[in-house]
Design an enzyme around this catalytic site. Structure first.
Site, PDB file in Angstrom:
ATOM      1  N   GLU A  83       0.835  -1.213   0.000  1.00  0.00           N
ATOM      2  CA  GLU A  83       0.000   0.000   0.000  1.00  0.00           C
ATOM      3  C   GLU A  83       0.864   1.255   0.000  1.00  0.00           C
ATOM      4  OE1 GLU A  83      -3.170   0.118  -0.434  1.00  0.00           O
ATOM      5  OE2 GLU A  83      -3.894  -1.886   0.097  1.00  0.00           O
ATOM      6  N   ARG A  87       0.678   3.800  -3.231  1.00  0.00           N
ATOM      7  CA  ARG A  87       0.063   5.111  -2.989  1.00  0.00           C
ATOM      8  C   ARG A  87       1.100   6.198  -2.752  1.00  0.00           C
ATOM      9  NH1 ARG A  87      -5.780   3.868  -0.190  1.00  0.00           N
ATOM     10  NH2 ARG A  87      -5.646   1.608  -0.327  1.00  0.00           N
ATOM     11  N   ASP A 216      -4.581  -9.801  -8.576  1.00  0.00           N
ATOM     12  CA  ASP A 216      -4.819  -8.766  -9.606  1.00  0.00           C
ATOM     13  C   ASP A 216      -3.620  -8.011 -10.183  1.00  0.00           C
ATOM     14  OD1 ASP A 216      -4.633  -7.424  -7.129  1.00  0.00           O
ATOM     15  OD2 ASP A 216      -6.602  -6.495  -7.235  1.00  0.00           O
ATOM     16  N   GLU A 350     -12.203   0.305 -10.379  1.00  0.00           N
ATOM     17  CA  GLU A 350     -11.833  -0.636 -11.458  1.00  0.00           C
ATOM     18  C   GLU A 350     -12.760  -0.626 -12.663  1.00  0.00           C
ATOM     19  OE1 GLU A 350     -11.956  -1.431  -8.204  1.00  0.00           O
ATOM     20  OE2 GLU A 350      -9.806  -1.554  -7.790  1.00  0.00           O
TER      21      GLU A 350
HETATM   22  C1  DMJ Z   1      -6.346   0.571  -4.981  1.00  0.00           C
HETATM   23  O1  DMJ Z   1      -5.527   0.793  -3.897  1.00  0.00           O
HETATM   24  C2  DMJ Z   1      -5.581  -0.053  -6.133  1.00  0.00           C
HETATM   25  O2  DMJ Z   1      -6.311   0.085  -7.307  1.00  0.00           O
HETATM   26  C3  DMJ Z   1      -5.283  -1.507  -5.886  1.00  0.00           C
HETATM   27  O3  DMJ Z   1      -4.698  -2.100  -7.006  1.00  0.00           O
HETATM   28  C4  DMJ Z   1      -6.545  -2.252  -5.551  1.00  0.00           C
HETATM   29  N1  DMJ Z   1      -7.334  -1.624  -4.522  1.00  0.00           N
HETATM   30  C5  DMJ Z   1      -7.553  -0.203  -4.564  1.00  0.00           C
HETATM   31  C6  DMJ Z   1      -8.771   0.245  -5.331  1.00  0.00           C
HETATM   32  O4  DMJ Z   1      -9.855  -0.570  -5.318  1.00  0.00           O
END
Ligand code: DMJ
Length: 456
Positions: A83, A87, A216, A350
């Site tokens: 995270e 971010r 993912d 998404e």
């Molecule tokens: C975000 O922090 C990023 O897109 C991550 O890949 C998946 N989760 C959240 C958004 O849903």
């Protein structure tokens, strides 16, 4: 419109939660997620590039001043490496590349260095959690037998390549290249990558495979690593197209009503469930279509379009026209959440992300129309006096806000909406790739490297 939305989200964050990680828009106070430990200012760092792109100059300036004066990584904090990377490192890198302001480069590299002890494991597969003061790492207690998570250690590549590029220190790139080496040595069941890998033994944990949560963005970063390298990273390319082949064979199915979906795989058995997170894959397949083995290009675009349609259906089949966290294709339902704890919507990007890619790559107007439907629903149900809130049940017309304005709403959802309704030459795909938090990073082509070499 997305500019007005951004203003509302930002102004309220500033008013009620300035300097804290996120905003609680109903209780009008700060929200701190333990994902960032006590690193502060997640919303500010995540939003920097969106402010820049939307030309919100005053706001960008305040955000930059906050970073200069307050963003501090010398804290005793246990953080999520993934995270914080997507971010904070991603946000700072984009802010640097867009604005050219040195402070962002400096902070990105400083933070990158703080993350390095996470790789001190027998295999070099990093820990999920790291105390950035002591340098001690560990894994999530719930993850299969002490495993690290594929979507976490597999989503460092783009940022770490840029950290080496900007700092001149190869260590960052070495760490992520080693992750690939470990993966390439392992046998993959049916060519699929399990979500769990033990960083000590170097063996897979449970054989669960997902293109949604836990898997993912690993797949996303294989494709984007190749694109970001100016299409020179052949290893990334091969890993991506091989993985998509296995996904198509073993995970992608069509419902009796004709909706294509991506199921989850548990030791060879399919669970006919698709997460909201999985919806990003529509955009990914379409983005990768161009480079696919020549007989496959059309199929990849088509897969992107089919996933976009399925995810739109998951929105359209709710009362609020916003999609649930997960929807199922079994027990007589299609694209509908059946469990109470899968009915929430937390401002995730998404589906809109996939509309944006499909729009840019096909110019079919239905993607703008679908994006517009999402704007209307967000305005009607998520916008509150104090910002934007997630919703607990998208099938119920009784209002139930979760009282969190996620930082990715500003970095991703609103940015992708803005791009969906902008011209293609704003952050064109020929020059930029988006990290998994929608932070644009420039493509590093061979010519650039040569130019820099000669400048040195
Ligand atoms: C975000 O922090 C990023 O897109 C991550 O890949 C998946 N989760 C959240 C958004 O849903």
């Amino acid at each position: 419109v997305s500019l007005q939305m951004m203003k509302h989200a930002w102004d309220n964050y500033k008013r009620y939660a300035w300097g804290l990680n996120e905003l609680k828009p109903i209780s009008k106070q700060g929200h701190s997620s333990n994902l960032f430990g006590n690193i502060q200012g997640a919303t500010i760092v995540d939003a920097l590039d969106t402010l820049y792109i939307m030309e919100m100059k005053e706001e960008f300036k305040e955000a930059k001043e906050w970073v200069e004066q307050n963003l501090d990584f010398n804290v005793n904090a246990e953080i999520s490496v993934f995270e914080v990377n997507i971010r904070f490192v991603g946000g700072l890198l984009s802010a640097y590349y867009l604005s050219g302001e040195e402070i962002f480069r400096k902070k990105a590299v400083e933070l990158g260095e703080k993350l390095l002890p996470a790789f001190n494991t027998p295999t070099g597969i990093p820990w999920a959690l790291l105390n950035i003061k002591s340098g001690i790492g560990r894994n999530w207690p719930w993850a299969s037998g002490g495993s690290s998570i594929l979507a976490e250690f597999g989503t460092l590549h783009l940022e770490f390549i840029h950290l080496s590029h900007l700092s001149g220190n190869p260590v960052f790139a070495e760490k992520v290249m080693n992750i690939r080496k470990v993966l390439n040595r392992l046998d993959k069941p049916e060519g699929l990558y399990p979500n769990y890998l033990n960083p000590s033994s170097g063996q897979w944990g449970q054989h669960h495979v997902s293109i949604g949560g836990l898997g993912d963005s690993f797949y996303e970063y294989l494709l984007k690593a190749w694109l970001m390298s100016g299409k020179t990273d052949e290893e990334g390319r091969k890993m991506y197209y091989d993985a998509v082949q296995a996904i198509e064979t073993h995970l992608i199915r069509k419902s009796s009503g004709g909706l294509t979906y991506i199921a989850e795989w548990k030791g060879g058995l399919l669970e006919h469930k698709m997460g909201h997170l999985t919806c990003f894959a529509g955009g990914m397949f379409a983005l990768g279509a161009d480079g696919a083995p020549s007989d496959k290009t059309g199929r990849h675009i088509e897969l992107g379009a089919e996933i976009a349609r399925t995810c739109h259906e998951s929105y359209d089949r709710t009362s609020l026209k916003l999609g649930p966290e997960a929807f199922r294709f079994d027990g007589g339902v299609e694209a509908i959440a059946t469990r109470q704890n899968e009915k929430y919507y937390i401002l995730r990007p998404e589906v809109i992300e996939t509309y944006m890619y499909m729009w840019r790559l096909t110019h079919d107007p239905k993607y703008r129309q679908w994006g517009w439907e999402a704007v209307e629903a967000l305005e009607k149900y998520c916008r509150v006096d104090g910002g934007y809130s997630g919703i607990r049940d998208v099938y119920s017309s009784r209002q139930s806000h979760d009282d969190v304005q996620q930082s990715f709403f500003l970095s991703e959802t609103l940015k992708y909406l803005y791009l969906l309704f902008s011209e293609d030459d704003l952050l064109p795909f020929e020059h930029w790739v988006f990290n998994t938090e929608a932070h644009p990073l420039p493509i590093l082509d061979k010519d650039d490297e040569n130019k820099e070499e000669t400048q040195k």
